[in-house]
Design an enzyme around this catalytic site. Structure first.
Site, PDB file in Angstrom:
ATOM      1  N   GLY A  63     -80.258  27.474  59.586  1.00  0.00           N
ATOM      2  CA  GLY A  63     -78.803  27.448  59.542  1.00  0.00           C
ATOM      3  C   GLY A  63     -78.146  26.843  60.762  1.00  0.00           C
ATOM      4  CG  HIS A 127     -59.406  14.669  45.387  1.00  0.00           C
ATOM      5  ND1 HIS A 127     -58.753  13.742  46.176  1.00  0.00           N
ATOM      6  CD2 HIS A 127     -58.526  15.662  45.170  1.00  0.00           C
ATOM      7  CE1 HIS A 127     -57.525  14.146  46.417  1.00  0.00           C
ATOM      8  NE2 HIS A 127     -57.351  15.320  45.820  1.00  0.00           N
TER       9      HIS A 127
END
Length: 206
Positions: A63, A127
């Protein structure tokens, strides 16, 4: 697929790979006392991996963004990607190698995700977002459209970033933060609205 790292993060990645009907070719970890992980033998450390394996498909299951960069820069031929079958990834999105997309994450139209990124459980990338290499978007974080996130930045658990924001490299966005203004490189940001409380060390000084 080879898995580099054998901690909690790796458990999730192993399950993603198995559910995608890929074979686990090997597990590699720095702990010399670890001989088995989730039913698979641990074959050695990263140095052993580089000496023994032609690394063309691997996931760095670590991580820490800085460690992923350090190791990823050595995997010049890697093409591995792990995408959970429950995630929703637009056909016009671009996902670079080494990246992991976890369960129920959404990546919408014309988003681009850099190499060795982590898009964690239930994260939403809208988007035309552009995420740099080694970025980690934590569970349930949401990015509005046209957000840019620089290399190595960590977007914290449940944070929200409104559309059109630019976040610099190696920044840290705290859990639950609401980001309504651009964030400079290395900044550590918390709260609603997000405020800078300090700066991370430069990555090249770590």
């Amino acid at each position: 697929m080879h898995i580099i790292g054998a901690g909690g993060h790796a458990k999730v990645i192993v399950e993603i790979i198995l559910e995608s009907n890929f074979k686990i070719e090997g597990i590699w970890d720095e702990n010399p006392d670890l001989i088995e992980f989730m039913g698979y033998p641990v074959n050695g450390n990263f140095k052993s991996f580089m000496e023994k394996i032609i690394p063309n498909e691997a996931i760095i299951a670590i991580g820490n963004n800085g460690i992923r960069k350090k190791l990823g820069e050595q995997l010049s031929n890697n093409k591995g990607v792990a995408i959970h079958k429950s995630s929703v990834v637009s056909s016009s999105a671009s996902i670079n190698f080494g990246t992991v997309i976890m369960a129920n994450a959404t990546i919408n139209a014309h988003a681009t995700i850099g190499k060795y990124a982590i898009i964690n459980t239930n994260a939403s990338i809208d988007h035309d977002c552009h995420l740099g290499d080694y970025v980690h978007v934590s569970p349930q974080a949401g990015l509005g459209g046209n957000v840019t996130v620089g290399e190595g930045t960590h977007i914290g658990l449940g944070s929200s970033i409104i559309q059109g924001i630019t976040i610099g490299k190696w920044a840290t966005i705290g859990a639950g933060a609401v980001i309504i203004n651009d964030i400079p490189d290395y900044a550590v940001v918390v709260g609603n609205p997000g405020r800078i409380i300090k700066y991370n060390k430069r990555h090249d000084e770590q």
